[in-house]
Write a protein that holds these residues in place. Sequence first.
Motif, PDB file in Angstrom:
ATOM      1  N   VAL A 159      24.252  25.479 -24.438  1.00 48.55           N
ATOM      2  CA  VAL A 159      25.556  25.380 -23.783  1.00 48.55           C
ATOM      3  C   VAL A 159      25.367  24.737 -22.416  1.00 48.55           C
ATOM      4  N   SER A 160      26.446  24.266 -21.850  1.00 47.01           N
ATOM      5  CA  SER A 160      26.393  23.655 -20.527  1.00 47.01           C
ATOM      6  C   SER A 160      26.244  24.738 -19.467  1.00 47.01           C
ATOM      7  N   GLN A 161      25.209  24.619 -18.632  1.00 48.69           N
ATOM      8  CA  GLN A 161      24.951  25.653 -17.628  1.00 48.69           C
ATOM      9  C   GLN A 161      23.966  25.152 -16.584  1.00 48.69           C
ATOM     10  N   GLU A 162      23.908  25.876 -15.466  1.00 45.13           N
ATOM     11  CA  GLU A 162      22.864  25.661 -14.489  1.00 45.13           C
ATOM     12  C   GLU A 162      21.659  26.513 -14.877  1.00 45.13           C
ATOM     13  N   ALA A 163      20.478  26.100 -14.451  1.00 47.29           N
ATOM     14  CA  ALA A 163      19.274  26.869 -14.740  1.00 47.29           C
ATOM     15  C   ALA A 163      19.413  28.287 -14.191  1.00 47.29           C
ATOM     16  N   GLY A 164      19.160  29.285 -15.031  1.00 44.82           N
ATOM     17  CA  GLY A 164      19.264  30.680 -14.605  1.00 44.82           C
ATOM     18  C   GLY A 164      20.685  31.196 -14.524  1.00 44.82           C
ATOM     19  N   GLY A 165      21.646  30.459 -15.048  1.00 40.62           N
ATOM     20  CA  GLY A 165      23.052  30.834 -14.917  1.00 40.62           C
ATOM     21  C   GLY A 165      23.405  32.140 -15.598  1.00 40.62           C
ATOM     22  N   PHE A 166      22.872  32.380 -16.791  1.00 42.25           N
ATOM     23  CA  PHE A 166      23.199  33.623 -17.505  1.00 42.25           C
ATOM     24  C   PHE A 166      22.620  34.838 -16.790  1.00 42.25           C
ATOM     25  N   ALA A 167      21.382  34.732 -16.340  1.00 40.52           N
ATOM     26  CA  ALA A 167      20.770  35.858 -15.629  1.00 40.52           C
ATOM     27  C   ALA A 167      21.546  36.181 -14.365  1.00 40.52           C
ATOM     28  N   SER A 168      22.027  35.154 -13.678  1.00 43.26           N
ATOM     29  CA  SER A 168      22.775  35.363 -12.450  1.00 43.26           C
ATOM     30  C   SER A 168      24.058  36.149 -12.704  1.00 43.26           C
ATOM     31  N   VAL A 169      24.773  35.810 -13.773  1.00 42.44           N
ATOM     32  CA  VAL A 169      26.037  36.489 -14.088  1.00 42.44           C
ATOM     33  C   VAL A 169      25.789  37.901 -14.610  1.00 42.44           C
ATOM     34  N   LEU A 170      24.882  38.029 -15.545  1.00 44.15           N
ATOM     35  CA  LEU A 170      24.654  39.330 -16.184  1.00 44.15           C
ATOM     36  C   LEU A 170      24.040  40.354 -15.235  1.00 44.15           C
ATOM     37  N   SER A 171      23.253  39.895 -14.288  1.00 42.53           N
ATOM     38  CA  SER A 171      22.549  40.828 -13.401  1.00 42.53           C
ATOM     39  C   SER A 171      23.399  41.293 -12.227  1.00 42.53           C
ATOM     40  N   TYR A 172      24.600  40.759 -12.077  1.00 39.62           N
ATOM     41  CA  TYR A 172      25.431  41.096 -10.920  1.00 39.62           C
ATOM     42  C   TYR A 172      25.651  42.603 -10.802  1.00 39.62           C
ATOM     43  N   ASP A 173      25.258  43.158  -9.673  1.00 39.56           N
ATOM     44  CA  ASP A 173      25.416  44.576  -9.350  1.00 39.56           C
ATOM     45  C   ASP A 173      24.545  45.496 -10.205  1.00 39.56           C
ATOM     46  N   PHE A 174      23.627  44.936 -11.007  1.00 39.25           N
ATOM     47  CA  PHE A 174      22.643  45.752 -11.703  1.00 39.25           C
ATOM     48  C   PHE A 174      21.393  45.766 -10.837  1.00 39.25           C
ATOM     49  N   THR A 175      21.349  46.691  -9.917  1.00 34.43           N
ATOM     50  CA  THR A 175      20.342  46.656  -8.853  1.00 34.43           C
ATOM     51  C   THR A 175      19.165  47.592  -9.081  1.00 34.43           C
ATOM     52  N   GLY A 176      19.172  48.326 -10.190  1.00 39.00           N
ATOM     53  CA  GLY A 176      18.150  49.341 -10.406  1.00 39.00           C
ATOM     54  C   GLY A 176      16.831  48.797 -10.907  1.00 39.00           C
ATOM     55  N   SER A 177      15.869  49.702 -10.969  1.00 36.85           N
ATOM     56  CA  SER A 177      14.538  49.389 -11.472  1.00 36.85           C
ATOM     57  C   SER A 177      14.360  50.004 -12.850  1.00 36.85           C
ATOM     58  N   ALA A 178      13.689  49.279 -13.744  1.00 40.67           N
ATOM     59  CA  ALA A 178      13.421  49.806 -15.080  1.00 40.67           C
ATOM     60  C   ALA A 178      12.529  51.033 -15.026  1.00 40.67           C
ATOM     61  N   ASP A 179      11.792  51.188 -13.941  1.00 39.90           N
ATOM     62  CA  ASP A 179      10.869  52.318 -13.817  1.00 39.90           C
ATOM     63  C   ASP A 179      11.531  53.570 -13.259  1.00 39.90           C
ATOM     64  N   ASP A 180      12.835  53.519 -13.010  1.00 40.77           N
ATOM     65  CA  ASP A 180      13.564  54.700 -12.556  1.00 40.77           C
ATOM     66  C   ASP A 180      14.011  55.521 -13.757  1.00 40.77           C
ATOM     67  N   GLN A 181      13.694  56.801 -13.770  1.00 38.47           N
ATOM     68  CA  GLN A 181      14.166  57.699 -14.804  1.00 38.47           C
ATOM     69  C   GLN A 181      15.580  58.151 -14.465  1.00 38.47           C
ATOM     70  N   ILE A 182      16.303  58.622 -15.470  1.00 44.67           N
ATOM     71  CA  ILE A 182      17.633  59.194 -15.237  1.00 44.67           C
ATOM     72  C   ILE A 182      17.559  60.364 -14.265  1.00 44.67           C
ATOM     73  N   ASP A 183      16.483  61.165 -14.370  1.00 49.02           N
ATOM     74  CA  ASP A 183      16.381  62.354 -13.521  1.00 49.02           C
ATOM     75  C   ASP A 183      15.313  62.212 -12.447  1.00 49.02           C
TER      76      ASP A 183
END
Length: 513
Positions: free
Chosen positions: A341-365
């Motif tokens: 599709v027509s896009q800028e490099a990294g365009g999907f990651a930029s949109v999808l990651s918006y306000d998802f600021t956490g770390s995968a290594d953080d547990q729920i508790d």
Amino acid sequence: MRSARFPGKRFSFLRLGIFLAVVIIGGCATYIGINFQLENRKPTAEPWFGSYIDVTATPSYAFESQSSDSQGNVLLAFVVSRSSDDCAPTWGGAYSLAEANQALDLDRRIAQVQRSGRSAVISFGGQAGVELAQSCQTVGDLADAYSQVISRYNVSTIDVDIEGDSLADSESMLRRAQAIAQLQSASGTDTLNVWLTLPADQNGLTNDGVAAVQTFLDQGVAISGVNLMTMDFGVQSSDTAVAALVEDALSAGHSQLFRLFAANMTFHSSHQIWAMMGATVMIGQSDVAGESFTLADAGTISTFALTNGLGRLSMWSANRDFECEANYSDWGSVADFCSGVSQEAGGFASVLSYDFTGSADDQIDGAQQVTPQTPNATEDDPATSPYPIWSAEESYAVGSKVVWHRNVYIALWGPNDGHQPDEVTSGTSAAWRLVGPVLKGETPEPEPTVSAGTYAQWDTSTAYGAGDRVMFDGVAFQAKWWTQGDSPTVQNDSDTSPWRELTTQEIQELTDN
């Protein structure tokens, strides 16, 4: 009217009414109390975004060099067996862990991700290849195979991608769950985060996916979350936007997981279930002709995820987050290296990651952050450096690796004369790219050489075509285009030179063959 069961006692509607009222009031109070507690036990971890990286794909994706918020977490795929009777873990069935370190410098690149405060998640399984749980015949052997990977890369989060034949294989499913339960029991459930990645359709998890979650719960695995593969719905995007199908899948999956955990006597609020869920979308053209996940779909799903408190959002893959080149023949067919599709490099990651600021290594508790074991010294020592120490007096060809201030750099262009590696480490003007730190225990790697007679000596009167290789002053060169009379050492590797020096990797391949 007398009761036949209790002689001499009259049936009292008043007593019955009082009893029922007490039961109803007590039940309501209990429900309200439980519901109040559940609603107030909201997740403490921040939602996180992570792109899958196909580690063995070419061209190689430099995940270690990405420093934007959209690449805070990387999911490195996939660890599988080399064959059905081999229990040793490999990357994509192509590289053992040691081979991946040698050929892909993977240990160093993962250490660089962790050193920069980002999370590296190892993904086991995937659609292709032989899954470890199918090739390892005992729980102990499988647990050992998982442990080799986890300890080598010092990770605290794994992604278990179960699909294809392995999803319906109940015997290997049980072995997989028991092996991971064994690992968590040995190390503590708060030190190993486990995400299950499972296929989904518009109705949520498939029946086999539901059974997989149940098996893990039955075996006592502390599941950090369940990630739904919301892709390949088989519906034309001209009829229904993919985003709408993803939303249906997630809503249905939420209900399924609520019931699954409750049946396991593990009660979570609606908020907590959403926080224990993830979605992985396939950006751009999917595997299904006519089905395409657009940037508009990405925006819709990002909003939906944030509104509902989804714990994780992922995409397949960062390798594809680019617009296809103009000469790519068929944008309507899926490709491993562009989105279609027509896009800028990294365009999907930029949109999808918006306000998802956490770390995968953080547990729920709680939170568990990995810190790589890297040397504290900054003074370079040739005896403990895997590559030569950078020198302003040397000329470096494209692809050459050097050590500078206990970091490994790779030359992006040449001849690389006098450009200090840490002057510029990003952007189009960079002469070098930071690969990662010098690791503990490293020693100099022997410099591969081209044996005499491998190629003919360069001759001023000979015409050479693109790809032809020659020797000049003991150094191997390759022609970039047709040339005659142009010395390989004149402006070597510049844009105007028809020659480039062979890289260390190319010379190593010659030696191996």
